[in-house]
Write a protein that holds these residues in place. Structure first.
Motif, PDB file in Angstrom:
ATOM      1  N   GLN A 193       5.376  21.447 -23.375  1.00 56.66           N
ATOM      2  CA  GLN A 193       6.377  21.712 -22.351  1.00 56.66           C
ATOM      3  C   GLN A 193       5.916  21.101 -21.033  1.00 56.66           C
ATOM      4  OE1 GLN A 193       5.130  24.882 -23.708  1.00 56.66           O
ATOM      5  NE2 GLN A 193       6.700  25.227 -25.239  1.00 56.66           N
ATOM      6  N   MET A 194       6.570  19.986 -20.660  1.00 57.92           N
ATOM      7  CA  MET A 194       6.213  19.271 -19.441  1.00 57.92           C
ATOM      8  C   MET A 194       7.474  19.034 -18.631  1.00 57.92           C
ATOM      9  SD  MET A 194       2.944  18.308 -20.021  1.00 57.92           S
ATOM     10  CE  MET A 194       2.580  16.719 -19.385  1.00 57.92           C
ATOM     11  N   ARG A 195       7.290  18.879 -17.332  1.00 53.99           N
ATOM     12  CA  ARG A 195       8.397  18.534 -16.452  1.00 53.99           C
ATOM     13  C   ARG A 195       7.938  17.450 -15.498  1.00 53.99           C
ATOM     14  NH1 ARG A 195       7.902  20.535 -11.224  1.00 53.99           N
ATOM     15  NH2 ARG A 195       6.279  22.100 -10.970  1.00 53.99           N
ATOM     16  N   LEU A 196       8.897  16.686 -14.971  1.00 53.36           N
ATOM     17  CA  LEU A 196       8.570  15.694 -13.956  1.00 53.36           C
ATOM     18  C   LEU A 196       8.390  16.389 -12.619  1.00 53.36           C
ATOM     19  CD1 LEU A 196      11.095  12.873 -14.850  1.00 53.36           C
ATOM     20  CD2 LEU A 196       8.635  12.849 -15.182  1.00 53.36           C
ATOM     21  N   LYS A 197       7.577  15.817 -11.774  1.00 53.88           N
ATOM     22  CA  LYS A 197       7.405  16.365 -10.432  1.00 53.88           C
ATOM     23  C   LYS A 197       8.719  16.231  -9.666  1.00 53.88           C
ATOM     24  CE  LYS A 197       4.759  16.029  -6.201  1.00 53.88           C
ATOM     25  NZ  LYS A 197       5.807  16.643  -5.479  1.00 53.88           N
ATOM     26  N   ASN A 198       9.022  17.232  -8.886  1.00 52.49           N
ATOM     27  CA  ASN A 198      10.229  17.209  -8.068  1.00 52.49           C
ATOM     28  C   ASN A 198      10.027  16.169  -6.968  1.00 52.49           C
ATOM     29  OD1 ASN A 198      12.523  17.727  -6.696  1.00 52.49           O
ATOM     30  ND2 ASN A 198      12.030  19.833  -6.146  1.00 52.49           N
ATOM     31  N   ARG A 199      10.906  15.172  -6.895  1.00 49.59           N
ATOM     32  CA  ARG A 199      10.744  14.068  -5.960  1.00 49.59           C
ATOM     33  C   ARG A 199      11.744  14.085  -4.823  1.00 49.59           C
ATOM     34  NH1 ARG A 199      11.191  10.193 -10.560  1.00 49.59           N
ATOM     35  NH2 ARG A 199       9.443  10.764 -11.831  1.00 49.59           N
ATOM     36  N   THR A 200      12.350  15.214  -4.540  1.00 50.50           N
ATOM     37  CA  THR A 200      13.323  15.255  -3.451  1.00 50.50           C
ATOM     38  C   THR A 200      12.600  15.106  -2.131  1.00 50.50           C
ATOM     39  OG1 THR A 200      13.194  17.661  -3.373  1.00 50.50           O
ATOM     40  CG2 THR A 200      14.936  16.702  -4.718  1.00 50.50           C
ATOM     41  N   LEU A 201      13.151  14.259  -1.273  1.00 47.72           N
ATOM     42  CA  LEU A 201      12.558  14.034   0.027  1.00 47.72           C
ATOM     43  C   LEU A 201      13.292  14.850   1.067  1.00 47.72           C
ATOM     44  CD1 LEU A 201      12.181  10.162  -0.112  1.00 47.72           C
ATOM     45  CD2 LEU A 201      10.411  11.860  -0.468  1.00 47.72           C
ATOM     46  N   LYS A 229       0.829  -1.209   0.000  1.00 47.81           N
ATOM     47  CA  LYS A 229       0.000   0.000   0.000  1.00 47.81           C
ATOM     48  C   LYS A 229       0.862   1.257   0.000  1.00 47.81           C
ATOM     49  CE  LYS A 229      -4.080  -1.935   2.198  1.00 47.81           C
ATOM     50  NZ  LYS A 229      -4.972  -1.860   3.363  1.00 47.81           N
ATOM     51  N   LYS A 230       2.010   1.203   0.674  1.00 48.89           N
ATOM     52  CA  LYS A 230       2.911   2.343   0.706  1.00 48.89           C
ATOM     53  C   LYS A 230       3.501   2.616  -0.669  1.00 48.89           C
ATOM     54  CE  LYS A 230       6.588   4.292   3.470  1.00 48.89           C
ATOM     55  NZ  LYS A 230       7.457   4.122   4.623  1.00 48.89           N
ATOM     56  N   GLN A 231       3.862   1.563  -1.413  1.00 45.99           N
ATOM     57  CA  GLN A 231       4.401   1.729  -2.762  1.00 45.99           C
ATOM     58  C   GLN A 231       3.349   2.305  -3.699  1.00 45.99           C
ATOM     59  OE1 GLN A 231       5.822  -2.164  -3.765  1.00 45.99           O
ATOM     60  NE2 GLN A 231       7.839  -1.822  -2.842  1.00 45.99           N
ATOM     61  N   ILE A 232       2.112   1.863  -3.572  1.00 47.53           N
ATOM     62  CA  ILE A 232       1.030   2.385  -4.400  1.00 47.53           C
ATOM     63  C   ILE A 232       0.827   3.871  -4.121  1.00 47.53           C
ATOM     64  CG2 ILE A 232      -1.446   2.284  -4.836  1.00 47.53           C
ATOM     65  CD1 ILE A 232      -1.224  -0.763  -4.307  1.00 47.53           C
ATOM     66  N   ALA A 233       0.845   4.241  -2.854  1.00 51.06           N
ATOM     67  CA  ALA A 233       0.666   5.645  -2.478  1.00 51.06           C
ATOM     68  C   ALA A 233       1.807   6.510  -3.005  1.00 51.06           C
ATOM     69  CB  ALA A 233       0.562   5.762  -0.965  1.00 51.06           C
ATOM     70  N   GLN A 234       3.031   6.020  -2.928  1.00 50.21           N
ATOM     71  CA  GLN A 234       4.164   6.785  -3.435  1.00 50.21           C
ATOM     72  C   GLN A 234       4.078   6.966  -4.944  1.00 50.21           C
ATOM     73  OE1 GLN A 234       7.554   4.623  -1.991  1.00 50.21           O
ATOM     74  NE2 GLN A 234       7.717   5.881  -0.150  1.00 50.21           N
ATOM     75  N   GLN A 235       3.660   5.942  -5.663  1.00 52.52           N
ATOM     76  CA  GLN A 235       3.507   6.052  -7.113  1.00 52.52           C
ATOM     77  C   GLN A 235       2.495   7.140  -7.464  1.00 52.52           C
ATOM     78  OE1 GLN A 235       4.979   4.489  -9.783  1.00 52.52           O
ATOM     79  NE2 GLN A 235       6.447   3.597  -8.379  1.00 52.52           N
ATOM     80  N   ARG A 236       1.379   7.174  -6.751  1.00 45.67           N
ATOM     81  CA  ARG A 236       0.332   8.150  -7.041  1.00 45.67           C
ATOM     82  C   ARG A 236       0.763   9.573  -6.674  1.00 45.67           C
ATOM     83  NH1 ARG A 236      -3.609   7.652 -10.302  1.00 45.67           N
ATOM     84  NH2 ARG A 236      -4.989   8.838  -8.991  1.00 45.67           N
ATOM     85  N   ARG A 237       1.549   9.724  -5.602  1.00 42.11           N
ATOM     86  CA  ARG A 237       1.918  11.044  -5.108  1.00 42.11           C
ATOM     87  C   ARG A 237       3.138  11.638  -5.796  1.00 42.11           C
ATOM     88  NH1 ARG A 237      -0.565  14.356  -1.467  1.00 42.11           N
ATOM     89  NH2 ARG A 237       1.492  14.893  -0.740  1.00 42.11           N
ATOM     90  N   LEU A 238       4.044  10.799  -6.316  1.00 41.12           N
ATOM     91  CA  LEU A 238       5.332  11.304  -6.768  1.00 41.12           C
ATOM     92  C   LEU A 238       5.597  11.173  -8.258  1.00 41.12           C
ATOM     93  CD1 LEU A 238       7.582   9.951  -3.895  1.00 41.12           C
ATOM     94  CD2 LEU A 238       6.668  12.239  -4.161  1.00 41.12           C
ATOM     95  N   PHE A 239       4.904  10.291  -8.950  1.00 42.14           N
ATOM     96  CA  PHE A 239       5.261  10.004 -10.334  1.00 42.14           C
ATOM     97  C   PHE A 239       4.205  10.532 -11.296  1.00 42.14           C
ATOM     98  CE2 PHE A 239       7.774   7.098  -7.876  1.00 42.14           C
ATOM     99  CZ  PHE A 239       8.999   7.133  -8.523  1.00 42.14           C
ATOM    100  N   PHE A 240       4.353  11.808 -11.681  1.00 38.84           N
ATOM    101  CA  PHE A 240       3.516  12.411 -12.700  1.00 38.84           C
ATOM    102  C   PHE A 240       4.250  13.611 -13.275  1.00 38.84           C
ATOM    103  CE2 PHE A 240       2.132  14.027  -8.585  1.00 38.84           C
ATOM    104  CZ  PHE A 240       2.183  15.407  -8.760  1.00 38.84           C
ATOM    105  N   LYS A 241       3.716  14.164 -14.344  1.00 38.77           N
ATOM    106  CA  LYS A 241       4.314  15.323 -14.986  1.00 38.77           C
ATOM    107  C   LYS A 241       3.454  16.548 -14.714  1.00 38.77           C
ATOM    108  CE  LYS A 241       6.680  13.070 -18.813  1.00 38.77           C
ATOM    109  NZ  LYS A 241       6.780  12.988 -20.274  1.00 38.77           N
TER     110      LYS A 241
END
Length: 55
Positions: free
Chosen positions: A43-51, A8-20
């Motif tokens: 013109q698209m960018r990846l979401k900033n994923r720095t923790l 469930k944690k991996q699913i949540a991280q995918q939804r919260r961090l991996f989009f443009k």
């Protein structure tokens, strides 16, 4: 309440961090998109994923 289940944690991280994000309008788009779903700009960018802690 923190999520303890690993799957469930991996699913949540995918939804919260991996989009443009569109540079023009700021809309969230799927990771595989090439054009914005809202304004059709390319013109698209990846979401900033720095923790870390917010300041």
């Amino acid at each position: 309440m923190p999520i303890t289940d690993v799957v469930k944690k991996q699913i949540a991280q995918q939804r919260r961090l991996f989009f443009k994000i569109c540079f023009n309008c700021g809309a969230k788009n799927p990771i595989l998109s090439t054009r914005c779903r809202k304004c059709h700009a390319k013109q698209m960018r990846l979401k900033n994923r720095t923790l870390g802690v917010k300041k």
